[in-house]
Design a protein around this motif. Structure first.
Motif, mmCIF file in Angstrom:
data_model
loop_
_atom_site.group_PDB
_atom_site.id
_atom_site.type_symbol
_atom_site.label_atom_id
_atom_site.label_comp_id
_atom_site.label_asym_id
_atom_site.label_seq_id
_atom_site.Cartn_x
_atom_site.Cartn_y
_atom_site.Cartn_z
ATOM 1 N N GLU A 1 -6.644 35.089 -43.265
ATOM 2 C CA GLU A 1 -5.469 34.602 -44.006
ATOM 3 C C GLU A 1 -4.624 33.638 -43.180
ATOM 4 O O GLU A 1 -3.470 33.392 -43.502
ATOM 5 C CB GLU A 1 -4.594 35.796 -44.427
ATOM 6 N N ASP B 1 -1.848 43.054 -49.193
ATOM 7 C CA ASP B 1 -2.707 41.995 -48.675
ATOM 8 C C ASP B 1 -1.851 40.969 -47.923
ATOM 9 O O ASP B 1 -0.832 40.483 -48.434
ATOM 10 C CB ASP B 1 -3.446 41.328 -49.828
ATOM 11 N N LYS C 1 -7.381 43.080 -52.790
ATOM 12 C CA LYS C 1 -6.180 42.262 -52.640
ATOM 13 C C LYS C 1 -5.123 42.734 -53.631
ATOM 14 O O LYS C 1 -5.333 42.660 -54.834
ATOM 15 C CB LYS C 1 -6.523 40.792 -52.864
#
Length: 652
Positions: A328, A424, A296
């Motif tokens: 996400e 990310d 990330k």
């Protein structure tokens, strides 16, 4: 020192005079003989090439090997005359009132082998499942897995075709982001894995393939089932290596696991037969602690600021999410709500936002809804998250576009993109939420709701279509939408069944699995087996969830035998099978290309009866009115079930 145990091998009068028989006593395979009124017990392996002496016969007073005709005394194991100078080991025999007993030494204490060490390392890295087929060139690996299964650290699923094993692993990896393993023998078993491994490769799913190999001393001599496995797996596997005598065996497995996880790819290890069984008594299995860095990271500032400026000025921004954004979505939806932006998904991303969400617009592309296409066409900026611009999805290159992805090779993979953000997705979404203090976007929720009303009226109209040639797809998937759990895991095949599923199935929070870039027919049912494995893991997001698969008759026929695998392991899978006796998508393509429809018809059994014969539940549906009850019965059944729907190949 080994102790001797007298073990009963035969019942009285079980073995007639002049006959031989294979008997397994403990872990020993013996050839029991009855000749000239006496009993003998010999090792079952001919010293020539290991032929099974218990399958031979006594001819002219000699035990003859069934493979090459070498002879031995049936009582002493000695060869006749000067034929050759070796013989067969024998065991003491006693004839008692209740049968024939053989003296067998207790098995020696087990020492850790190369296979034990490497499988323990794999377990330490979190691999809990192995799908595969046990065979002669992977027996050491299989025994190591068996030992881990006895301790509850692994579960082995014995499949009927190795292709199903690799598809199951691919689906497990797509769902969880973690690898399962698949096991095959050398030669044909290994090559059977390749289709499912290619599915994992192109869709970025982690898998660990373990293959046997012929003994290293005969490599290169065209031995039985010898193929160059490193070459065969060279393109499909990001990591492929042969285990050698002096390898750092635990480190080889650690690197295989690390490569699968970090690169979301296929790893492959080759075990020559004699090396897999070498003793490694004093070596500790490696652990993954400190071996993987966080992936990330924030994007470079310049492209991020460009993306921020494009969104701040956009009046009709649209977010398109692919499978790469699946972990996400909470943060992505929060960003969409702040931007008032419609959210479209790729087919592989179907279900990442519920269709019922005020900003959800369904799937974009060939398997999608007119709602998604409308909002892409009316947009002034596209924010593409975790999608790769496949031609199946059809993301237009004519709109100003921001693409965000962790993988730099996915960025602008097919054509140039206005703004490329390497980072990310969750971090980028959070930064945009914090930095988008002012934006010009209009609220498009009312327009989305109106478009859904139009599409829902169209779907209702299509549910009334009836050519008296089977149930229409709109009805099949409307009923399935109402029947399955909100968080079910659904594996979908390729073909018209998949197009119809993408178009008509209304997603809530279901996880959808498919063969994306490979587009392999036959994917759905083996994939459901892999998904089922994930549901057996307590304390994970997948524990206890409903598993459903969808295919046509052509796709299910590819791995028909795996339904018996699901029965064997009592996998709670409901398979929805659209039976139209045709490879319908190919017929459609032939017509579109102005060819004659040729060789797309199928001759099928009753799949419902087949399910029953295998020990599962089979239900045949011939009208839309029967759908609701059939789905409810199948989903309530505690085991594998098939809902065989006689479907119309035209009403898709």
């Amino acid at each position: 020192m080994a102790s001797t145990n007298w073990t009963k091998a035969l019942e009285p009068d079980e073995l007639p005079e002049g006959r031989v028989k294979t008997v397994v006593v403990g872990t020993h395979s013996l050839c029991l003989t009855h000749y000239d009124g006496q009993y003998g017990a010999l090792d079952n392996h001919c010293p020539h090439q290991g032929g099974p002496l218990g399958e031979g016969s006594i001819e002219k007073g000699l035990l003859r090997c069934p493979w090459h005709g070498w002879d031995y005394c049936p009582l002493t194991g000695k060869p006749p005359g000067d034929q050759f100078d070796d013989g067969v080991p024998t065991y003491a025999v006693e004839v008692r009132d209740d049968g024939v007993y053989v003296a067998i030494d207790s098995p020696p204490e087990h020492h850790q082998t190369v296979s034990d060490l490497m499988i323990q390392t794999m377990v330490n890295w979190g691999v809990r499942w192995c799908f595969g087929m046990v065979g002669h060139s992977n027996l050491h690996i299989a025994d190591a897995i068996r030992r881990k299964e006895l301790t509850g650290e692994m579960t082995f699923i014995g499949i009927r075709h190795e292709g199903a094993a690799s598809f199951a692993c691919s689906a497990y990896g797509k769902l969880t982001g973690r690898p399962a393993s698949c096991l095959a023998i050398a030669g044909p078993g290994s090559t059977n894995l390749l289709t499912g491994l290619w599915d994992a490769n192109v869709d970025r799913a982690p898998v660990i393939a373990l293959t046997g190999q012929v003994a290293s001393q005969v490599l290169g001599r065209h031995n039985f089932q010898e193929i160059p496995l490193e070459k065969a797996f060279g393109d499909v596997a990001g990591y492929s290596h042969t285990v050698l005598t002096n390898s750092d065996h635990s480190e080889l497995m650690s690197l295989a696991c690390k490569s699968a996880l970090v690169n979301q790819s296929v790893s492959h290890l080759i075990f020559p037969d004699e090396i897999a069984g070498l003793d490694q008594p004093d070596v500790s299995a490696a652990v993954p602690d400190g071996r993987i860095a966080s992936r990330k990271f924030s994007p470079p500032e310049s492209p991020y600021q460009q993306a921020l400026a494009m969104l701040q000025s956009a009046k009709r921004p649209v977010i398109i999410v692919g499978h790469g954004a699946r972990y996400e979505m909470d943060r992505v939806v929060e960003l969409a709500e702040q931007l008032n932006a419609p959210v479209l998904t790729t087919f592989k991303g179907k279900g990442l936002i519920p269709d019922s969400h005020p900003l959800g617009c369904g799937v974009l592309g060939r398997s999608g809804t007119p709602i998604a296409s409308h909002f892409m066409n009316e947009s002034d900026v596209l924010l593409v998250l975790g999608a790769s611009f496949s031609n199946h999805t059809g993301i237009t290159p004519k709109k100003p576009t921001i693409q965000v992805d962790l993988d730099p090779m996915t960025l602008a993979k097919f054509h140039s993109v206005d703004c490329l953000v390497n980072g990310d997705i969750g971090i980028v979404a959070d930064r945009l939420k914090a930095d988008l203090l002012v934006n010009a976007a209009i609220d498009q929720r009312d327009e989305i709701a109106e478009r859904w009303k139009i599409w829902n009226r169209e779907k209702a109209s299509r549910r009334s279509d009836d050519r008296a040639a089977g149930v229409n797809s709109a009805s099949i998937f409307a009923a399935l939408s109402a029947a399955v759990d909100d968080d079910a895991i659904i594996a979908v095949d390729v073909g018209n069944n998949a197009y119809s599923f993408g178009r008509y199935f209304e997603c809530n929070r279901q996880a959808i699995l498919m063969s994306g870039y490979l587009g392999s027919i036959g994917f759905a049912f083996p994939a459901a087996m892999g998904a089922w494995a994930a549901t057996q893991e307590s304390g994970t997001p997948y524990s206890g969830r409903q598993v459903v698969s969808v295919s046509g008759d052509g796709g299910f026929g590819q791995y028909l035998g795996e339904f018996s695998t699901a029965v064997k392991y009592q996998m709670n899978i409901t398979h929805v099978l659209l039976h139209n006796k045709e490879l319908g998508k190919i017929s459609k393509e032939q017509r579109a290309g102005m060819w004659e429809v040729w060789q797309t018809s199928l001759h099928n059994p009753s799949f419902a009866q087949y399910a029953t014969l295998c020990g599962g539940l089979g239900i045949r549906v011939e009208s839309a009115a029967e759908l609701d009850a059939a789905y409810q019965q199948a989903l309530a059944y505690r085991g594998p079930a098939i809902v065989e729907i006689m479907s119309d190949s035209e009403l898709i």
